[in-house]
Design a protein around this motif. Structure first.
Motif, PDB file in Angstrom:
ATOM      1  N   PHE A  88       5.891  -4.965 -17.846  1.00  0.00           N
ATOM      2  CA  PHE A  88       4.485  -4.731 -18.199  1.00  0.00           C
ATOM      3  C   PHE A  88       4.160  -3.237 -18.175  1.00  0.00           C
ATOM      4  O   PHE A  88       3.527  -2.718 -19.104  1.00  0.00           O
ATOM      5  N   TYR A  89       4.602  -2.541 -17.130  1.00  0.00           N
ATOM      6  CA  TYR A  89       4.230  -1.124 -16.992  1.00  0.00           C
ATOM      7  C   TYR A  89       5.143  -0.162 -17.736  1.00  0.00           C
ATOM      8  O   TYR A  89       4.828   1.030 -17.836  1.00  0.00           O
ATOM      9  N   THR A  90       6.227  -0.648 -18.278  1.00  0.00           N
ATOM     10  CA  THR A  90       7.059   0.203 -19.136  1.00  0.00           C
ATOM     11  C   THR A  90       6.819  -0.082 -20.615  1.00  0.00           C
ATOM     12  O   THR A  90       6.970   0.802 -21.452  1.00  0.00           O
ATOM     13  N   ARG A  91       6.388  -1.309 -20.933  1.00  0.00           N
ATOM     14  CA  ARG A  91       6.245  -1.700 -22.330  1.00  0.00           C
ATOM     15  C   ARG A  91       4.798  -1.697 -22.840  1.00  0.00           C
ATOM     16  O   ARG A  91       4.545  -1.312 -23.988  1.00  0.00           O
ATOM     17  N   PHE A  92       3.848  -2.063 -21.996  1.00  0.00           N
ATOM     18  CA  PHE A  92       2.461  -2.200 -22.444  1.00  0.00           C
ATOM     19  C   PHE A  92       1.518  -1.155 -21.848  1.00  0.00           C
ATOM     20  O   PHE A  92       0.349  -1.129 -22.163  1.00  0.00           O
TER      21      PHE A  92
ATOM     22  N   GLN B 203       0.795  -1.220   0.000  1.00  0.00           N
ATOM     23  CA  GLN B 203       0.000   0.000   0.000  1.00  0.00           C
ATOM     24  C   GLN B 203       0.832   1.276   0.000  1.00  0.00           C
ATOM     25  O   GLN B 203       0.511   2.238  -0.702  1.00  0.00           O
ATOM     26  N   ASN B 204       1.901   1.293   0.760  1.00  0.00           N
ATOM     27  CA  ASN B 204       2.698   2.512   0.888  1.00  0.00           C
ATOM     28  C   ASN B 204       4.010   2.479   0.109  1.00  0.00           C
ATOM     29  O   ASN B 204       4.772   3.448   0.148  1.00  0.00           O
ATOM     30  N   SER B 205       4.274   1.370  -0.576  1.00  0.00           N
ATOM     31  CA  SER B 205       5.583   1.235  -1.227  1.00  0.00           C
ATOM     32  C   SER B 205       5.503   0.980  -2.730  1.00  0.00           C
ATOM     33  O   SER B 205       6.535   0.878  -3.392  1.00  0.00           O
ATOM     34  N   PHE B 206       4.301   0.882  -3.273  1.00  0.00           N
ATOM     35  CA  PHE B 206       4.157   0.673  -4.721  1.00  0.00           C
ATOM     36  C   PHE B 206       2.960   1.473  -5.217  1.00  0.00           C
ATOM     37  O   PHE B 206       1.817   1.222  -4.823  1.00  0.00           O
ATOM     38  N   ARG B 207       3.231   2.440  -6.062  1.00  0.00           N
ATOM     39  CA  ARG B 207       2.167   3.251  -6.652  1.00  0.00           C
ATOM     40  C   ARG B 207       2.702   3.868  -7.939  1.00  0.00           C
ATOM     41  O   ARG B 207       3.773   4.487  -7.954  1.00  0.00           O
ATOM     42  N   LEU B 208       1.942   3.694  -9.011  1.00  0.00           N
ATOM     43  CA  LEU B 208       2.323   4.248 -10.304  1.00  0.00           C
ATOM     44  C   LEU B 208       1.205   5.156 -10.809  1.00  0.00           C
ATOM     45  O   LEU B 208       0.024   4.874 -10.588  1.00  0.00           O
ATOM     46  N   GLN B 209       1.594   6.210 -11.465  1.00  0.00           N
ATOM     47  CA  GLN B 209       0.608   7.124 -12.043  1.00  0.00           C
ATOM     48  C   GLN B 209       1.120   7.593 -13.401  1.00  0.00           C
ATOM     49  O   GLN B 209       2.231   8.128 -13.498  1.00  0.00           O
ATOM     50  N   PHE B 210       0.330   7.335 -14.436  1.00  0.00           N
ATOM     51  CA  PHE B 210       0.717   7.720 -15.792  1.00  0.00           C
ATOM     52  C   PHE B 210      -0.419   8.500 -16.439  1.00  0.00           C
ATOM     53  O   PHE B 210      -1.602   8.251 -16.183  1.00  0.00           O
ATOM     54  N   LEU B 211      -0.032   9.409 -17.314  1.00  0.00           N
ATOM     55  CA  LEU B 211      -1.001  10.174 -18.101  1.00  0.00           C
ATOM     56  C   LEU B 211      -0.635  10.022 -19.569  1.00  0.00           C
ATOM     57  O   LEU B 211       0.536  10.148 -19.940  1.00  0.00           O
ATOM     58  N   TYR B 212      -1.632   9.721 -20.388  1.00  0.00           N
ATOM     59  CA  TYR B 212      -1.413   9.553 -21.828  1.00  0.00           C
ATOM     60  C   TYR B 212      -2.185  10.645 -22.553  1.00  0.00           C
ATOM     61  O   TYR B 212      -3.408  10.730 -22.441  1.00  0.00           O
ATOM     62  N   ASN B 213      -1.443  11.461 -23.281  1.00  0.00           N
ATOM     63  CA  ASN B 213      -2.080  12.597 -23.936  1.00  0.00           C
ATOM     64  C   ASN B 213      -1.338  12.931 -25.225  1.00  0.00           C
ATOM     65  O   ASN B 213      -0.137  13.219 -25.199  1.00  0.00           O
ATOM     66  N   GLY B 214      -2.056  12.841 -26.359  1.00  0.00           N
ATOM     67  CA  GLY B 214      -1.461  13.226 -27.634  1.00  0.00           C
ATOM     68  C   GLY B 214      -0.257  12.422 -28.047  1.00  0.00           C
ATOM     69  O   GLY B 214       0.675  12.963 -28.655  1.00  0.00           O
ATOM     70  N   GLY B 215      -0.239  11.128 -27.708  1.00  0.00           N
ATOM     71  CA  GLY B 215       0.877  10.277 -28.098  1.00  0.00           C
ATOM     72  C   GLY B 215       2.037  10.311 -27.126  1.00  0.00           C
ATOM     73  O   GLY B 215       3.060   9.646 -27.351  1.00  0.00           O
ATOM     74  N   GLN B 216       1.914  11.051 -26.024  1.00  0.00           N
ATOM     75  CA  GLN B 216       2.956  11.138 -25.009  1.00  0.00           C
ATOM     76  C   GLN B 216       2.508  10.438 -23.724  1.00  0.00           C
ATOM     77  O   GLN B 216       1.325  10.421 -23.397  1.00  0.00           O
ATOM     78  N   LYS B 217       3.465   9.887 -23.008  1.00  0.00           N
ATOM     79  CA  LYS B 217       3.223   9.240 -21.723  1.00  0.00           C
ATOM     80  C   LYS B 217       3.914  10.067 -20.646  1.00  0.00           C
ATOM     81  O   LYS B 217       5.133  10.225 -20.658  1.00  0.00           O
ATOM     82  N   TRP B 218       3.120  10.599 -19.729  1.00  0.00           N
ATOM     83  CA  TRP B 218       3.636  11.460 -18.673  1.00  0.00           C
ATOM     84  C   TRP B 218       3.703  10.704 -17.342  1.00  0.00           C
ATOM     85  O   TRP B 218       2.854   9.871 -17.043  1.00  0.00           O
ATOM     86  N   SER B 219       4.701  11.035 -16.542  1.00  0.00           N
ATOM     87  CA  SER B 219       4.820  10.495 -15.192  1.00  0.00           C
ATOM     88  C   SER B 219       5.582  11.517 -14.343  1.00  0.00           C
ATOM     89  O   SER B 219       6.015  12.567 -14.848  1.00  0.00           O
ATOM     90  N   MET B 220       5.759  11.208 -13.069  1.00  0.00           N
ATOM     91  CA  MET B 220       6.432  12.145 -12.180  1.00  0.00           C
ATOM     92  C   MET B 220       7.440  11.399 -11.307  1.00  0.00           C
ATOM     93  O   MET B 220       7.118  10.377 -10.703  1.00  0.00           O
ATOM     94  N   THR B 221       8.667  11.905 -11.289  1.00  0.00           N
ATOM     95  CA  THR B 221       9.736  11.356 -10.456  1.00  0.00           C
ATOM     96  C   THR B 221      10.453  12.511  -9.768  1.00  0.00           C
ATOM     97  O   THR B 221      10.819  13.490 -10.426  1.00  0.00           O
ATOM     98  N   GLY B 222      10.650  12.389  -8.455  1.00  0.00           N
ATOM     99  CA  GLY B 222      11.295  13.471  -7.724  1.00  0.00           C
ATOM    100  C   GLY B 222      10.547  14.779  -7.839  1.00  0.00           C
ATOM    101  O   GLY B 222      11.177  15.855  -7.914  1.00  0.00           O
ATOM    102  N   ASN B 223       9.223  14.691  -7.897  1.00  0.00           N
ATOM    103  CA  ASN B 223       8.337  15.855  -8.036  1.00  0.00           C
ATOM    104  C   ASN B 223       8.515  16.604  -9.347  1.00  0.00           C
ATOM    105  O   ASN B 223       8.041  17.741  -9.494  1.00  0.00           O
TER     106      ASN B 223
END
Length: 282
Positions: free
Chosen positions: A277-281, A79-99
């Motif tokens: 899985f989460y980097t390729r698909f 619960q507190n050690s695994f969380r992913l958040q991605f945004l897909y917009n206009g052919g781009q994949k967005w994420s956040m690392t180190g704010n």
């Protein structure tokens, strides 16, 4: 008389089986089942690695094949050690690392879009990019001149094929027996016009079963299986519901508010398959 009726029904059935609609029609009917507006999709994704099984929860917010948001959370132990958040917009994949928000090109093997195409021409262009259909497959067919005989010209890249226990329109060239690598293809159910199977040039395969109807003309599978190499991932639908149009603000990169957290899976046997899985698909 009964024999004549029986013979006629057999002939009609054979003719119905022989006629395959143009690719343009098949894709247009398929995108009609992708619904309209914004949807929230919740599903359980299960990764198996030998005797070890890991389950995570995906929460999707979907507006089209090019506009989506995904949040992945682990079970109680993660619960507190695994969380992913991605945004897909206009052919781009967005994420956040180190704010810091960053973008990269969406993966070629991004699978979720195949259930969410709402524009048949974009769908066709994607299939043509992977050489499943020709670039001209979506073109309108020229109408014959007045008085000319209308001839049915079958498209060589579309055929009947049974998969998942149903008859499908299979798009793509069949793989010859002597080939070790399967040709890419897409299988669309004949009756419901929904995606039942997909194979990309990378050899990843996705099968979709148990479709249900949801709000605003959305047809969505309750179960899916994704296979590549020796890996198998199963997906079980939890819920699918419409969301108000005000949720459109959540498709902006500025709405990302969670750094990627991979630490929870670092010591697990399923780490490599989850990461791929989460980097390729996705």
């Amino acid at each position: 008389m009964k024999k004549f009726i029986l013979l006629l029904s057999v002939v009609v059935s054979a003719q119905a089986w022989a006629y395959i609609p143009p690719t343009r029609t098949i894709l247009q009917k398929t995108v009609e089942n992708a619904g309209s507006g914004i949807y929230a999709i919740e599903q359980e994704v299960q990764f198996s690695n030998g005797d070890d099984t890991l389950s995570v929860k995906e929460t999707w917010l979907i507006d089209s094949d090019r506009t989506m948001r995904l949040t992945v959370t682990g079970g109680k132990d993660l619960q507190n050690s695994f969380r992913l958040q991605f945004l897909y917009n206009g052919g781009q994949k967005w994420s956040m690392t180190g704010n810091n928000r960053k973008s990269e090109k969406a993966p070629d093997d991004f699978l979720e879009k195949y259930l969410n195409f709402r524009n048949a021409e974009i769908f066709a262009n994607t299939l043509a990019h992977f050489k499943i259909i020709p670039t001209t497959a979506y073109n309108k067919k020229a109408l014959p001149r007045t008085g000319a005989e209308i001839k049915y010209e079958p498209e060589t890249w579309v055929r009947y094929s049974r998969t998942g226990g149903v008859v499908n329109y299979a798009l793509g060239i069949p793989t010859p027996v002597e080939k070790e690598i399967n040709y890419p293809g897409l299988w669309i159910e004949q009756d419901q016009f929904v995606v039942r199977k997909l194979r990309l040039p990378s050899q990843v395969e996705m099968s979709a079963d148990n479709y249900n109807q949801f709000a605003k003309n959305l047809s969505y599978p309750r179960s899916r299986t994704i296979r590549w190499g020796n890996n198998t991932v199963t997906i079980r639908l939890i819920s699918a519901s419409a969301r108000p149009q005000t949720a459109v603000s959540l498709f902006q990169p500025s709405s990302l508010d969670s750094n990627l957290k991979w630490d929870g899976i670092s010591g697990l046997p399923a780490k490599d398959v989850v990461t791929e899985f989460y980097t390729r698909f996705r």
